[in-house]
Design an enzyme around this catalytic site. Structure first.
Site, PDB file in Angstrom:
ATOM      1  N   ASN A 128      -3.104   6.102  -1.052  1.00 31.07           N
ATOM      2  CA  ASN A 128      -2.971   6.196   0.403  1.00 31.07           C
ATOM      3  C   ASN A 128      -2.368   7.506   0.879  1.00 31.07           C
ATOM      4  OD1 ASN A 128      -4.206   3.868   1.498  1.00 31.07           O
ATOM      5  ND2 ASN A 128      -2.671   2.693   0.373  1.00 31.07           N
ATOM      6  N   HIS A 150      -0.958  -2.354  -7.099  1.00 31.02           N
ATOM      7  CA  HIS A 150      -1.713  -2.058  -5.883  1.00 31.02           C
ATOM      8  C   HIS A 150      -3.209  -2.165  -6.166  1.00 31.02           C
ATOM      9  CE1 HIS A 150      -2.858   1.062  -2.582  1.00 31.02           C
ATOM     10  NE2 HIS A 150      -2.984  -0.176  -2.140  1.00 31.02           N
ATOM     11  N   SER A 177       0.828  -1.206   0.000  1.00 32.69           N
ATOM     12  CA  SER A 177       0.000   0.000   0.000  1.00 32.69           C
ATOM     13  C   SER A 177       0.860   1.252   0.000  1.00 32.69           C
ATOM     14  CB  SER A 177      -0.848   0.057   1.267  1.00 32.69           C
ATOM     15  OG  SER A 177      -1.624  -1.080   1.402  1.00 32.69           O
ATOM     16  N   GLU A 196      -3.410   0.694  -8.947  1.00 34.94           N
ATOM     17  CA  GLU A 196      -2.282   1.619  -9.117  1.00 34.94           C
ATOM     18  C   GLU A 196      -1.093   0.785  -9.595  1.00 34.94           C
ATOM     19  OE1 GLU A 196      -1.976   5.337  -6.153  1.00 34.94           O
ATOM     20  OE2 GLU A 196      -2.056   3.442  -5.085  1.00 34.94           O
TER      21      GLU A 196
HETATM   22  N1  NAD Z   1      -6.257  -4.549   3.597  1.00 26.31           N
HETATM   23  C1  NAD Z   1      -6.408  -3.663   2.638  1.00 26.31           C
HETATM   24  O1  NAD Z   1      -7.457  -3.015   2.517  1.00 26.31           O
HETATM   25  C2  NAD Z   1      -5.300  -3.438   1.633  1.00 26.31           C
HETATM   26  C3  NAD Z   1      -5.588  -2.742   0.444  1.00 26.31           C
HETATM   27  C4  NAD Z   1      -4.589  -2.610  -0.538  1.00 26.31           C
HETATM   28  C5  NAD Z   1      -3.328  -3.135  -0.288  1.00 26.31           C
HETATM   29  N2  NAD Z   1      -3.064  -3.796   0.892  1.00 26.31           N
HETATM   30  C6  NAD Z   1      -1.726  -4.352   1.078  1.00 26.31           C
HETATM   31  O2  NAD Z   1      -1.779  -5.739   0.779  1.00 26.31           O
HETATM   32  C7  NAD Z   1      -0.825  -6.450   1.577  1.00 26.31           C
HETATM   33  C8  NAD Z   1      -1.543  -7.545   2.344  1.00 26.31           C
HETATM   34  O3  NAD Z   1      -2.491  -6.954   3.196  1.00 26.31           O
HETATM   35  P1  NAD Z   1      -3.701  -7.799   3.799  1.00 26.31           P
HETATM   36  O4  NAD Z   1      -4.645  -6.822   4.357  1.00 26.31           O
HETATM   37  O5  NAD Z   1      -4.157  -8.821   2.807  1.00 26.31           O
HETATM   38  O6  NAD Z   1      -2.943  -8.578   4.994  1.00 26.31           O
HETATM   39  P2  NAD Z   1      -3.438  -9.845   5.827  1.00 26.31           P
HETATM   40  O7  NAD Z   1      -2.810  -9.737   7.163  1.00 26.31           O
HETATM   41  O8  NAD Z   1      -4.923 -10.022   5.722  1.00 26.31           O
HETATM   42  O9  NAD Z   1      -2.784 -11.100   5.023  1.00 26.31           O
HETATM   43  C9  NAD Z   1      -1.399 -11.333   4.942  1.00 26.31           C
HETATM   44  C10 NAD Z   1      -1.214 -12.821   4.667  1.00 26.31           C
HETATM   45  O10 NAD Z   1       0.157 -13.063   4.308  1.00 26.31           O
HETATM   46  C11 NAD Z   1       0.492 -14.368   4.798  1.00 26.31           C
HETATM   47  N3  NAD Z   1       1.958 -14.486   4.859  1.00 26.31           N
HETATM   48  C12 NAD Z   1       2.832 -13.831   5.646  1.00 26.31           C
HETATM   49  N4  NAD Z   1       4.105 -14.223   5.387  1.00 26.31           N
HETATM   50  C13 NAD Z   1       4.021 -15.155   4.387  1.00 26.31           C
HETATM   51  C14 NAD Z   1       4.979 -15.951   3.685  1.00 26.31           C
HETATM   52  N5  NAD Z   1       6.283 -15.878   3.947  1.00 26.31           N
HETATM   53  N6  NAD Z   1       4.535 -16.798   2.736  1.00 26.31           N
HETATM   54  C15 NAD Z   1       3.214 -16.903   2.454  1.00 26.31           C
HETATM   55  N7  NAD Z   1       2.257 -16.178   3.096  1.00 26.31           N
HETATM   56  C16 NAD Z   1       2.655 -15.322   4.041  1.00 26.31           C
HETATM   57  C17 NAD Z   1      -0.179 -14.413   6.167  1.00 26.31           C
HETATM   58  O11 NAD Z   1      -0.330 -15.745   6.616  1.00 26.31           O
HETATM   59  C18 NAD Z   1      -1.510 -13.716   5.890  1.00 26.31           C
HETATM   60  O12 NAD Z   1      -2.543 -14.648   5.542  1.00 26.31           O
HETATM   61  C19 NAD Z   1      -0.146  -5.407   2.467  1.00 26.31           C
HETATM   62  O13 NAD Z   1       1.042  -4.995   1.865  1.00 26.31           O
HETATM   63  C20 NAD Z   1      -1.184  -4.292   2.505  1.00 26.31           C
HETATM   64  O14 NAD Z   1      -0.607  -3.035   2.755  1.00 26.31           O
HETATM   65  C21 NAD Z   1      -4.024  -3.975   1.840  1.00 26.31           C
END
Ligand code: NAD
Length: 283
Positions: A190, A140, A120, A152
């Protein structure tokens, strides 16, 4: 370059949505998680989402089962297929964790595979530098991925024009609208959204209004579909805090200081929807 095989690392909120959109479009998708339990949890969310789409009439039962067949669960990064054309990383918003994943993947997948991060806010240039900077890009997606149109596309300092064009076309093939963005903290989405959410949390902390009323002002006064505190709960308060820290450190301006109440709630594991409680309570 024709992208056919895609690995998605991380099957959380964003990862399972990204897997869903690729699988719906017929790509062969590998869903990489840390354990059997986590991979099953992600697959259950994907199946529930697809069932919802069937009920709404946007896909058929047949398309649902075909989509599920396109997904191969993978436990642990080391088992990622080497012949993937694209890897999209969607793990925690933490630079060290993301760097270690890309460094490991660099020795697993073929050298022509493109690396994309769904970060993000973290610098694509900094994530790219130890692996394959010309074939590294930010992709993104917005939450929820199957519904939101925007992607993005973030160019790091060394991202090649070829990589950019392949990913831009890919986003269009997924029926998304790609927007080209240069690599600065928080990109565009963001950099504008998070300070608004942070300000809503300051307003709550200072007792200017209740959480419900702050959200009502922004919904009815500004025509936002969701109030900023509901949206923060939906995104995850840990993700919001991580983004504010990237903005604060990366731009060096005190206007991006994360609200102390946001920090306190993350410390208390009140992370929003995913933990059952944030600014509001979820069952
Ligand atoms: N939540 C949102 O609204 C949003 C929106 C856009 C972008 N993002 C970005 O997306 C990314 C993920 O966010 P999220 O909200 O899905 O997080 P989340 O915590 O829901 O999920 C992260 C997942 O990654 C897995 N993980 C961690 N290390 C790992 C590895 N080594 N191998 C395989 N899996 C692994 C975890 O088990 C977990 O299920 C972040 O960078 C976040 O900034 C989030």
């Amino acid at each position: 370059m024709n992208i056919k095989k895609v690995a998605v690392v991380g099957g959380g909120t964003m990862g399972n949505g990204i897997v869903t959109v690729f699988a719906l479009k017929g790509f062969s998708v590998f869903l990489v998680e840390l354990s059997e339990t986590l991979v099953q949890k992600a697959l259950t969310s994907i199946e529930n989402n697809l069932t919802r789409m069937v009920k709404k009439g946007s896909i058929t039962d047949f398309e649902k089962s075909d989509t599920l067949k396109n997904i191969t669960p993978i436990i642990e990064l080391k088992n990622t297929p080497p012949d993937c054309d694209l890897v999209i990383e969607a793990v925690y918003e933490n630079k060290e964790v993301k760097l270690s994943i890309f460094n490991e993947l660099n020795n697993i997948v073929n050298s022509n595979c493109i690396f994309a991060s769904n970060t993000s806010s973290i610098s694509i240039t900094e994530l790219a530098v130890t692996t394959r900077p010309d074939k590294f890009i930010g992709m993104h997606f917005m939450n929820p991925v199957p519904i939101m149109k925007l992607v993005e596309i973030i160019r790091g300092y060394s991202t090649s024009d070829e990589t950019f064009l392949v990913i831009k076309e890919l986003a269009q093939n997924l029926d998304k609208v790609p927007v080209e963005v240069n690599d600065y903290p928080g990109f565009i989405a963001n950099r504008i959204l998070m300070p608004m959410i942070n300000e809503a949390i300051f307003s709550l902390m200072e007792g200017v209004a209740s959480a419900e009323d702050i959200d009502t002002v922004m919904k009815l006064g500004m025509n936002h579909p969701m109030g900023p505190l509901t949206l923060a709960d939906f995104i995850g308060l840990d993700v919001c805090l991580a983004i504010m820290e990237v903005l604060y450190n990366g731009l060096g301006d005190s206007k991006y200081r994360p609200c102390p109440l946001l920090k306190k709630m993350v410390a208390a594991n009140k992370l929003g929807r995913k933990s059952g409680e944030g600014f509001f309570i979820y069952n």
